[in-house]
Design an enzyme around this catalytic site. Structure first.
Site, PDB file in Angstrom:
ATOM      1  N   GLY A 278      -5.675  -2.642  -7.942  1.00 27.42           N
ATOM      2  CA  GLY A 278      -6.592  -1.652  -7.363  1.00 27.42           C
ATOM      3  C   GLY A 278      -5.834  -0.458  -6.811  1.00 27.42           C
ATOM      4  O   GLY A 278      -6.279   0.691  -6.927  1.00 27.42           O
TER       5      GLY A 278
ATOM      6  N   GLU B  49      -7.206 -15.276   9.634  1.00 22.70           N
ATOM      7  CA  GLU B  49      -6.956 -16.422   8.748  1.00 22.70           C
ATOM      8  C   GLU B  49      -7.469 -17.721   9.374  1.00 22.70           C
ATOM      9  O   GLU B  49      -7.904 -18.641   8.698  1.00 22.70           O
ATOM     10  CB  GLU B  49      -5.459 -16.552   8.456  1.00 22.70           C
TER      11      GLU B  49
ATOM     12  N   ASN C  26      -4.694  -5.959 -12.517  1.00 22.75           N
ATOM     13  CA  ASN C  26      -5.676  -6.100 -11.438  1.00 22.75           C
ATOM     14  C   ASN C  26      -5.233  -5.281 -10.232  1.00 22.75           C
ATOM     15  O   ASN C  26      -5.494  -5.644  -9.095  1.00 22.75           O
ATOM     16  CB  ASN C  26      -5.829  -7.579 -11.069  1.00 22.75           C
TER      17      ASN C  26
ATOM     18  N   HIS D 132       0.116 -17.517   7.833  1.00 20.53           N
ATOM     19  CA  HIS D 132       1.528 -17.100   7.778  1.00 20.53           C
ATOM     20  C   HIS D 132       2.057 -16.620   9.124  1.00 20.53           C
ATOM     21  O   HIS D 132       3.197 -16.907   9.501  1.00 20.53           O
ATOM     22  CB  HIS D 132       1.703 -16.008   6.719  1.00 20.53           C
ATOM     23  N   ARG D 133       1.214 -15.919   9.868  1.00 19.88           N
ATOM     24  CA  ARG D 133       1.719 -15.348  11.133  1.00 19.88           C
ATOM     25  C   ARG D 133       1.920 -16.423  12.212  1.00 19.88           C
ATOM     26  O   ARG D 133       2.814 -16.311  13.038  1.00 19.88           O
ATOM     27  CB  ARG D 133       0.810 -14.241  11.637  1.00 19.88           C
TER      28      ARG D 133
ATOM     29  N   ASP E 102      -1.903  -7.977  15.029  1.00 17.92           N
ATOM     30  CA  ASP E 102      -1.061  -8.973  14.358  1.00 17.92           C
ATOM     31  C   ASP E 102       0.247  -9.196  15.107  1.00 17.92           C
ATOM     32  O   ASP E 102       0.652 -10.327  15.362  1.00 17.92           O
ATOM     33  CB  ASP E 102      -0.762  -8.549  12.917  1.00 17.92           C
TER      34      ASP E 102
ATOM     35  N   ASP F 132       1.394  -5.276  -8.565  1.00 19.70           N
ATOM     36  CA  ASP F 132       0.728  -3.980  -8.428  1.00 19.70           C
ATOM     37  C   ASP F 132       1.701  -2.816  -8.619  1.00 19.70           C
ATOM     38  O   ASP F 132       1.378  -1.821  -9.275  1.00 19.70           O
ATOM     39  CB  ASP F 132       0.065  -3.868  -7.045  1.00 19.70           C
TER      40      ASP F 132
ATOM     41  N   ARG G 253      -7.281 -17.448  15.733  1.00 22.62           N
ATOM     42  CA  ARG G 253      -5.894 -17.360  16.211  1.00 22.62           C
ATOM     43  C   ARG G 253      -5.764 -17.581  17.717  1.00 22.62           C
ATOM     44  O   ARG G 253      -4.713 -18.025  18.172  1.00 22.62           O
ATOM     45  CB  ARG G 253      -5.278 -16.013  15.814  1.00 22.62           C
TER      46      ARG G 253
ATOM     47  N   SER H 167     -11.675   0.451   7.090  1.00 22.75           N
ATOM     48  CA  SER H 167     -10.212   0.385   6.894  1.00 22.75           C
ATOM     49  C   SER H 167      -9.505   1.694   7.250  1.00 22.75           C
ATOM     50  O   SER H 167      -8.688   2.208   6.473  1.00 22.75           O
ATOM     51  CB  SER H 167      -9.874   0.001   5.454  1.00 22.75           C
TER      52      SER H 167
ATOM     53  N   SER I 226       0.843  -1.215   0.000  1.00 22.67           N
ATOM     54  CA  SER I 226       0.000   0.000   0.000  1.00 22.67           C
ATOM     55  C   SER I 226       0.864   1.245   0.000  1.00 22.67           C
ATOM     56  O   SER I 226       0.557   2.224  -0.686  1.00 22.67           O
ATOM     57  CB  SER I 226      -0.889   0.057   1.237  1.00 22.67           C
TER      58      SER I 226
ATOM     59  N   LYS J 101       2.527 -15.722   1.949  1.00 23.06           N
ATOM     60  CA  LYS J 101       1.499 -14.678   1.854  1.00 23.06           C
ATOM     61  C   LYS J 101       2.111 -13.285   2.024  1.00 23.06           C
ATOM     62  O   LYS J 101       1.721 -12.348   1.335  1.00 23.06           O
ATOM     63  CB  LYS J 101       0.418 -14.924   2.905  1.00 23.06           C
TER      64      LYS J 101
END
Ligand code: DC
Length: 647
Positions: free
Chosen positions: A94, A343, A92, A389-390, A315, A49, A346, A197, A23, A414
Site C-alpha cells: 500500500g 495488541e 501488496n 512485542h512491546r 508506545d 514493501d 497493556r 492517522s 513508512s 513484529k
C-alpha cells in the site's frame, strides 16, 4: 511454551543501529526519485514493501544503485520519469501503490498498476476521485474503486482546490500531497471527514520538507502546496529508525550506566516517540542528541520517579513503567487509556507482570502507578508477553539484577526480530565460572575455594539433584517416576546458607551426601523433565558480583555464555581414593572397591544419558588434577578467570 532466559545484567554500554521505519522508507524512496539531484538513502528498511517500490522505480527508468548494507544511491529525475509507458506490479505494498498512483497520474504517461489479489480488494477510489478533479485519466481495470488501474496521459488542470476523504486511509492524502509539487502550481487540498492517522501525515509533511517543499496547513482540514514547489535532493538522507524501539536501548543506558547510543533517530526526528528522551531526562538520565543519534547515560545520583502525561508517547511510555522499578520514588504514567485497546490490554498486562516481579502497582482506567523495589523477585513461571512485542521488549529491562525468564519471546518479530541479540551486544551479564567434571574429581572443593577467593556466589548444582533424590525418597516416589520426580524438583523448598542446606525447614546437609543419595541423584539427573524443572532455579543463583557453578552441565547447558569454563577431572582410581578419604574423615565406614565400582557406574550414567551428558565442551579448559594439589588447581582456575575478565 517457548521461553528465553535472560542472564542478570550488570551494565549496558554500546551502540545500536535501529531497523528503519517502513513508512518513512517508501516516502523517502519516492521523493528521492522525484527530486532534482542525487540522493544517498541510508538505513532503508529491508522489507517486501520497500522491495516493490525499488523495483517500480527501476522499471520507471530511475537509476537506483545499491551501495551495500542498507544504503542506496537514487538518481532523481526531477519529476520526469524516463520511462512513460510501463506495467508495474506492486504486490501488496500500500505504501508503494497509493503514492505511485498519484505521482504517475500527475507526471503523465501510460501505466498499468496492479498487485496481488488482496491488493485488488483494498480501496483506492477516494484517491482516484481526487486525482480526477485535477484532470487525471484513470480507469479501473477490475472493480470500480479498486486496483488494478490504467493511467493515460492527460492535461492536468492548473491549481485550484482538490477534495479528498480523510476518514478511510491517510495514505490517500499522503499520495496526493507528495504528488502535487509535480504540477508546479498552487493547489489546495481539502480533507472531507475527520482525518485519521494524523501522525502519518506529520511524517509525510516532514519528509516533503526535507526535500525542500513546505506545505502550508490550516489545522488538519486544508493543506496548501505552494506554487513553484520542487523537490530537491537533501544529499544524504537517513531513514529514521523506529523511535519506539529506541526507547529500550535508551532505558538500558539510563539504568545500566551507559552510554548507550541508538543510531537512526535523532534531534530532528519526525516521529513523536523520540520525546521519550525528554521523559528519560526528567527521570534524571543524561541525554545527548545528534542529528541521527540519541545517547543515554545513568545519572550520578540515580533515577527518580516521575509523574507524566504520556498521551504523546503511548508506545514508548511502556518502557517507563519498567524503568520505574529502578527509580527512587513512585512513577505515575497518566493519560494512557489507549493502552487498553492495543495488541492486548497493556495496562492490565503491565500491572500483572510488574506485580510478579514484586512491585507495588496501582492501575486505573487511564493510568498506572509503579513503586520501586529494593530487589526484584524473578517469577519462576516467567514473564508473560501476551503476543505483544512491546511487552516482551520492555520487560527485558527487568533483567537488571536478576535472571529473568521471558515467555514466548518470538513475538518481538513484529517490529524487531533480532531484538534479543541486539540487547546482548550492549549489555554485560553477571560473570560465571563454570566448572564441570565427573564425580569425586574435587571440583566442588575447587569451585568453593575459587568462589571464596573472588567473593562470588557458589552453586553446587549436584546438591539440587541430591535434594531431589532425597525429597523423592521421603515422599515415597520412585527415582524413575519421571513426572512425579519432576514435580518434586519444581517445588523443592530449599534454603542454602553457607554450609547449611535445609529442605522444607529441616537441615539435610549431611543427609544428601550419602552414597545412596549420590546414586539417586545420578538417576534422577538422567530424567529430562527433572533437568528442565531445575534449569531456571540454577540460573537464579547467578547474582552480582559473580557465580562459580560446579556440576556436569554448567558450561554446556545452564550457563553457556560463561566466560570461563573448566572441565575438571582426574583418573577414576585417584577419585575413588579421594572419596574414600573423605568418608573416613567424616567417620563413615568405607571400602575402596565398591566406591571404585560405583564411580565407574556413575561416570557411565552421567556421560551416556541423552540430556546434558557430562562432556568437555570445545570452549572449556581441561584441568587434569590427578597430579595437582587443591591449591594448584584453584590457582589455575583463578588464572583463567582473570584472563577471561581482562578480555
Ligand atoms: O556432583 P555430585 O556428585 O553432587 O552430583 C550428584 C549427581 O547429580 C551426579 O551423579 C550427576 C548429577 N548432576 C548432574 O547431572 N548435573 C549437574 N550439573 C550436577 C550433578
Amino acid at each position: 511454551m517457548e521461553f528465553l532466559d535472560l542472564p542478570p545484567l550488570v551494565s549496558a554500554r554500546g551502540t545500536v543501529r535501529l531497523p528503519g521505519s517502513k513508512s518513512i522508507s517508501n516516502r523517502v524512496l519516492l521523493l528521492s526519485a522525484l527530486a532534482d539531484g542525487v540522493t544517498e538513502v541510508r538505513d532503508l528498511l529491508a522489507s517486501d514493501d520497500t522491495a516493490r517500490m525499488l523495483e517500480a522505480l527501476q522499471t520507471l527508468g530511475v537509476k537506483v544503485e545499491p551501495l551495500g548494507g542498507d544504503a542506496y544511491r537514487v538518481q532523481g529525475c526531477a519529476g520526469d520519469f524516463p520511462v512513460r509507458e510501463a506495467d508495474l506490479f506492486l504486490g501488496n505494498a500500500g505504501t508503494a501503490f497509493r503514492p505511485l498512483t498519484a505521482a504517475l497520474a500527475l507526471a503523465g504517461g501510460s501505466f498499468k498498476l496492479s498487485g496481488v489479489p488482496r491488493m485488488h480488494e483494498r480501496p483506492i477510489g477516494d484517491l482516484v476521485d481526487g486525482l480526477r478533479q485535477l484532470g487525471a485519466d484513470i480507469t479501473y481495470l477490475g472493480n470500480e474503486g479498486y486496483p488494478p488501474l490504467q493511467l493515460k496521459p492527460a492535461t492536468i488542470k492548473s491549481g485550484g482546490v482538490v477534495k479528498v476523504r480523510g476518514d478511510v486511509s491517510s495514505q490517500f492524502l499522503t499520495g496526493l500531497l507528495m504528488a502535487l509539487p509535480l504540477t508546479g502550481v498552487e493547489t489546495t487540498v481539502e480533507v472531507v471527514g475527520e482525518l485519521i492517522s494524523k501522525p502519518y501525515i506529520e511524517i509525510t509533511l516532514a519528509t516533503m520538507a526535507r526535500f525542500g517543499v513546505t506545505v502550508a496547513r490550516d489545522g488538519w482540514q486544508r493543506f496548501v502546496v505552494p506554487a513553484g514547489s520542487r523537490y530537491r535532493s537533501p544529499g544524504t538522507i537517513y531513514v529514521e529508525g523506529d523511535a519506539s524501539s529506541a526507547s529500550y536501548f535508551l532505558a538500558l543506558g539510563a539504568i545500566g550506566g551507559g552510554p548507550v547510543r541508538v543510531e537512526g533517530v535523532g534531534r530532528d526526528s519526525i516521529q513523536g516517540d523520540v520525546r521519550f528522551a525528554d521523559a528519560l531526562a526528567q527521570m534524571g538520565a543524561v541525554i545527548e542528541m545528534g542529528d541521527n543519534w540519541i545517547e543515554a547515560k545513568a545519572p550520578a545520583g540515580g533515577l527518580m520517579g516521575i509523574s507524566l502525561d504520556c498521551n504523546h508517547i503511548p508506545d514508548a511510555a511502556m518502557t517507563l513503567a519498567v524503568m520505574a522499578l529502578y527509580a527512587d520514588g513512585t512513577t505515575t504514567l497518566r493519560n494512557i487509556a489507549s493502552w487498553r485497546v492495543k495488541e492486548t490490554d497493556r495496562i492490565a498486562a503491565m500491572a500483572t507482570e510488574l506485580r510478579k516481579l514484586g512491585a507495588e502497582v496501582e492501575e486505573g482506567a487511564d493510568y498506572i502507578r509503579v513503586s520501586p523495589l529494593e530487589a526484584l523477585a524473578s517469577p519462576p513461571e516467567g514473564i508473560d508477553t501476551y503476543d505483544d512485542h512491546r511487552i516482551a521488549m520492555c520487560f527485558s529491562l527487568a533483567a537488571f539484577g536478576t535472571a529473568l525468564r521471558i515467555n514466548d519471546p518470538k513475538c518481538v518479530a513484529k517490529t524487531f526480530p533480532d531484538y534479543f541479540d541486539r540487547l546482548a551486544t550492549v549489555t554485560t551479564a553477571v560473570p560465571v565460572i563454570a566448572i564441570d567434571g565427573p564425580s569425586a574429581s574435587g571440583k566442588g572443593t575447587v569451585a568453593a575455594r575459587v568462589a571464596a577467593a573472588l567473593g562470588w556466589h557458589y552453586l553446587d548444582s549436584g546438591a539440587l539433584y541430591r535434594l531431589t533424590a532425597l525429597a523423592a525418597k521421603r515422599a515415597g516416589v520412585a527415582w524413575d517416576d519421571e513426572p512425579a520426580v519432576a514435580a518434586i524438583a519444581a517445588k523443592l523448598d530449599v534454603v542454602f546458607e553457607g554450609e547449611s542446606i535445609s529442605l522444607s525447614g529441616e537441615e539435610v546437609g549431611e543427609a544428601i551426601r550419602t552414597e545412596e543419595m549420590g546414586t539417586g541423584a545420578s538417576k534422577v539427573a538422567a530424567l529430562p523433565a527433572v533437568r528442565e524443572a531445575l534449569l531456571f532455579r540454577q540460573r537464579l543463583f547467578r547474582r552480582a558480583p559473580g557465580l562459580v557453578g560446579d556440576g556436569r552441565d554448567m558450561g554446556s547447558v545452564i550457563f553457556p555464555d560463561a566466560k570461563t569454563k573448566v572441565f575438571l577431572t582426574a583418573s577414576v582410581e585417584i577419585r575413588a581414593e579421594r572419596r574414600y578419604k573423605q568418608l573416613i574423615a567424616k567417620g563413615i565406614e568405607a571400602t575402596i572397591t565398591p566406591i571404585l565400582q560405583d564411580l565407574r557406574e556413575r561416570d557411565e550414567r552421567d556421560s551416556q544419558r541423552s540430556v546434558a551428558p557430562l562432556r568437555q565442551t570445545a570452549d572449556a579448559e581441561l584441568l587434569e588434577t590427578t597430579a595437582l594439589t587443591i591449591d594448584e588447581a584453584v590457582a589455575k582456575v583463578l588464572g583463567w578467570a582473570q584472563k577471561a575478565g581482562a578480555e
